[in-house]
Design a protein around this motif. Structure first.
Motif, PDB file in Angstrom:
ATOM      1  N   LEU A 272       0.843  -1.189   0.000  1.00 47.66           N
ATOM      2  CA  LEU A 272       0.000   0.000   0.000  1.00 47.66           C
ATOM      3  C   LEU A 272       0.884   1.247   0.000  1.00 47.66           C
ATOM      4  CD1 LEU A 272      -2.721  -1.051   2.611  1.00 47.66           C
ATOM      5  CD2 LEU A 272      -2.769  -1.321   0.124  1.00 47.66           C
ATOM      6  N   ASP A 273       1.017   1.863  -1.146  1.00 46.72           N
ATOM      7  CA  ASP A 273       1.803   3.087  -1.278  1.00 46.72           C
ATOM      8  C   ASP A 273       0.833   4.269  -1.308  1.00 46.72           C
ATOM      9  OD1 ASP A 273       3.742   4.945  -1.723  1.00 46.72           O
ATOM     10  OD2 ASP A 273       4.038   4.454  -3.843  1.00 46.72           O
ATOM     11  N   SER A 277      -4.287   4.571   4.753  1.00 47.87           N
ATOM     12  CA  SER A 277      -4.665   3.190   4.484  1.00 47.87           C
ATOM     13  C   SER A 277      -5.873   2.735   5.296  1.00 47.87           C
ATOM     14  CB  SER A 277      -3.483   2.260   4.779  1.00 47.87           C
ATOM     15  OG  SER A 277      -3.106   2.353   6.142  1.00 47.87           O
ATOM     16  N   GLU A 278      -6.577   3.669   5.912  1.00 44.45           N
ATOM     17  CA  GLU A 278      -7.708   3.333   6.776  1.00 44.45           C
ATOM     18  C   GLU A 278      -8.764   2.503   6.032  1.00 44.45           C
ATOM     19  OE1 GLU A 278     -10.148   3.152  10.141  1.00 44.45           O
ATOM     20  OE2 GLU A 278      -8.058   3.812   9.951  1.00 44.45           O
ATOM     21  N   ASN A 279      -9.026   2.853   4.775  1.00 44.34           N
ATOM     22  CA  ASN A 279     -10.040   2.122   4.009  1.00 44.34           C
ATOM     23  C   ASN A 279      -9.682   0.661   3.795  1.00 44.34           C
ATOM     24  OD1 ASN A 279     -11.708   4.319   3.716  1.00 44.34           O
ATOM     25  ND2 ASN A 279     -10.858   4.932   1.728  1.00 44.34           N
ATOM     26  N   TYR A 321      -7.882   4.573  -6.506  1.00 41.88           N
ATOM     27  CA  TYR A 321      -6.500   4.107  -6.339  1.00 41.88           C
ATOM     28  C   TYR A 321      -6.006   3.467  -7.634  1.00 41.88           C
ATOM     29  CZ  TYR A 321      -7.615   4.544  -1.361  1.00 41.88           C
ATOM     30  OH  TYR A 321      -7.997   5.012  -0.139  1.00 41.88           O
ATOM     31  N   LYS A 322      -4.750   3.695  -7.948  1.00 38.22           N
ATOM     32  CA  LYS A 322      -4.107   3.019  -9.066  1.00 38.22           C
ATOM     33  C   LYS A 322      -3.512   1.708  -8.559  1.00 38.22           C
ATOM     34  CE  LYS A 322      -1.363   6.431  -9.929  1.00 38.22           C
ATOM     35  NZ  LYS A 322      -0.289   7.231 -10.549  1.00 38.22           N
ATOM     36  N   GLN A 435      -1.544   2.349  -5.212  1.00 34.86           N
ATOM     37  CA  GLN A 435      -1.021   3.704  -4.987  1.00 34.86           C
ATOM     38  C   GLN A 435      -2.147   4.730  -5.086  1.00 34.86           C
ATOM     39  OE1 GLN A 435       1.792   3.099  -8.361  1.00 34.86           O
ATOM     40  NE2 GLN A 435       3.347   3.884  -6.922  1.00 34.86           N
ATOM     41  N   ASP A 436      -1.885   5.913  -4.469  1.00 33.62           N
ATOM     42  CA  ASP A 436      -2.811   7.040  -4.601  1.00 33.62           C
ATOM     43  C   ASP A 436      -2.875   7.499  -6.052  1.00 33.62           C
ATOM     44  OD1 ASP A 436      -3.743   7.339  -1.984  1.00 33.62           O
ATOM     45  OD2 ASP A 436      -1.866   8.340  -1.397  1.00 33.62           O
TER      46      ASP A 436
END
Length: 436
Positions: A272-273, A277-279, A321-322, A435-436
């Motif tokens: 997870l970048d 990361s709560e979701n 997210y990508k 990633q975001d």
């Protein structure tokens, strides 16, 4: 006198108009076919035909117009059916007669081109009487004059089925005056939800993403290939976001050591970048951050690659997210030979089994596959890091345990006695990167 004459004319015209709006005498499956009279016929010995002329033989009436290219292309096929079933079936094409007689010209041209011996009648009144809306319009009549089928065309296998006494399903043909009540539609409400615009089964393709609710039972398919073609849908209920992304990009949310295509080759946990990361932290106890996803597609789209690609689009469209599958050096437990002498002494031809040595101690004869499976089960940090066997051992091995095999240290001691060791190393594997 003029007033009386005018009244008569008006009355006569009104009745003509009313007559045109009466229900025509159209064919109905299970009932006798309405009679007809054809006087303009080609490729048939008689020049006048009624329904009674075909008594004792199956009749296939195939109505067509000059605007139906598919009808015209079917002439050679219908001609072949007539030849094959000549003793039992009469195929009669019925062309709609137009003012310029173009239907006759088209049929003559096809007859010369394909050497047709196909009978064809030309008529216009029958199209109105049979309430024809679109063509081809095919009526199948049995030897007793009873309509057995109505459809938008017919093929060889369907004709053969009728001759065997079966009732094949023909492509639906719709009459011009069939009553169709429009389905109410509210543009301010979602389409096909609660009957808005039609039944909620009328869609060709649909995907739904919701938060998990207590009223729903958890459903976790092993992989996306568990898609049910008959139901046209893939569903996962109560999944966290990491698992949804794993279904979408890896085709499965989980795997074990038996899955040799994934275990030790694909990292179980995504990277997870992202800033927050709560979701991705799902909680099945308190039902937090869990989702339900349902995907329905046409049957010809039932392929893993299509389902995964569509799921990727849906996740990207909502969460933003990508994600991609990359290669990274990943931690893994590698089983290696640490003492070749002890290792060779521990190899055995004895079958799988357990031998009691003392009140607490025992020996286990295990295949390397069973040994690795037990290590995976015992690992308190399952599913990562994965275990990789690099010993090259192909036979069973004997492991001696002083007490039980309750934790990692017990396993390490037993392995050491047999000349083996678990080393924490790094191995290049495929990893799902988000990633975001």
């Amino acid at each position: 006198m003029k007033l009386i004459l005018l009244s008569v004319v008006c009355f006569f015209c009104f009745n003509c108009y009313a007559g045109k709006n009466e229900d025509p005498a159209y064919p109905v499956v299970g009932k006798r076919c309405p009679d007809f009279l054809f006087t303009d016929i080609v490729n048939y010995p008689k020049k006048r035909l009624t329904l009674d002329d075909f008594k004792g033989k199956w009749l296939v009436l195939d109505l067509w117009t000059i605007f139906c290219g598919g009808c015209i292309e079917s002439f050679p096929h219908m001609n072949a059916y007539q030849k094959e079933f000549a003793g039992q079936v009469q195929v009669l094409m019925v062309g709609k007669l137009d003012a310029n007689a173009k239907a006759k010209w088209i049929f003559k041209k096809s007859t010369d081109k394909y050497n047709l011996q196909l009978a064809c009648a030309f008529d216009s009144s029958l199209f109105a009487r049979f309430d024809i809306r679109e063509v081809p319009y095919t009526v199948v009549v049995d030897p007793d004059g009873i309509v057995k089928g109505i459809g938008g065309g017919i093929d060889r296998n369907q004709i053969a089925a009728y001759l065997r006494g079966e009732s094949p399903v023909l492509f639906k043909a719709v009459r011009a005056h069939e009553i169709r009540f429009p389905t109410a539609y509210n543009p301010s409400a979602p389409f096909l939800i609660h009957g808005n615009g039609g039944a909620d089964t009328g869609y060709l393709y649909r995907s739904v993403l919701t938060m998990y609710a207590d009223s729903v039972t958890f459903r976790y398919p092993h992989h996306i290939a568990e898609f049910k073609p008959a139901l046209r849908k893939f569903e996962v209920l109560g999944a966290d976001l990491k698992d949804l992304y794993k279904y979408a990009y890896l085709g499965r949310a989980g795997w074990d050591i038996e899955d040799t295509g994934f275990y030790g080759k694909v990292a179980y946990q995504p990277i997870l970048d992202i800033k927050d990361s709560e979701n991705f932290i799902g909680d099945k106890v308190y039902k937090k951050n869990l989702y339900c996803y349902s995907l329905t597609v046409p049957r010809d789209k039932v392929k893993d690659s299509f389902l995964m690609r569509k799921m990727q689009y849906d996740l990207m469209g909502y969460f933003g997210y990508k994600a991609s599958v990359v290669e990274r050096m990943v931690n893994c437990w590698t089983l290696v030979v640490d003492d070749s002498v002890k290792m060779r002494a521990s190899l055995t031809n004895k079958p799988h089994g357990i031998e009691k040595l003392s009140e607490y101690g025992y020996a286990a004869n295990l295949s390397m596959k069973d040994l690795m499976s037990n290590l995976v089960i015992m690992n308190s940090r399952w599913p990562d890091p994965p275990f990789v066997d690099e010993t090259g051992i192909t036979s069973n091995i004997r492991l001696v345990f002083d007490s039980g095999w309750d934790d990692f240290s017990d396993a390490q001691r037993a392995l050491a006695k047999s000349g083996l060791k678990l080393a924490l190393t790094k191995k290049r594997m495929k990893v799902l990167l988000i990633q975001d």
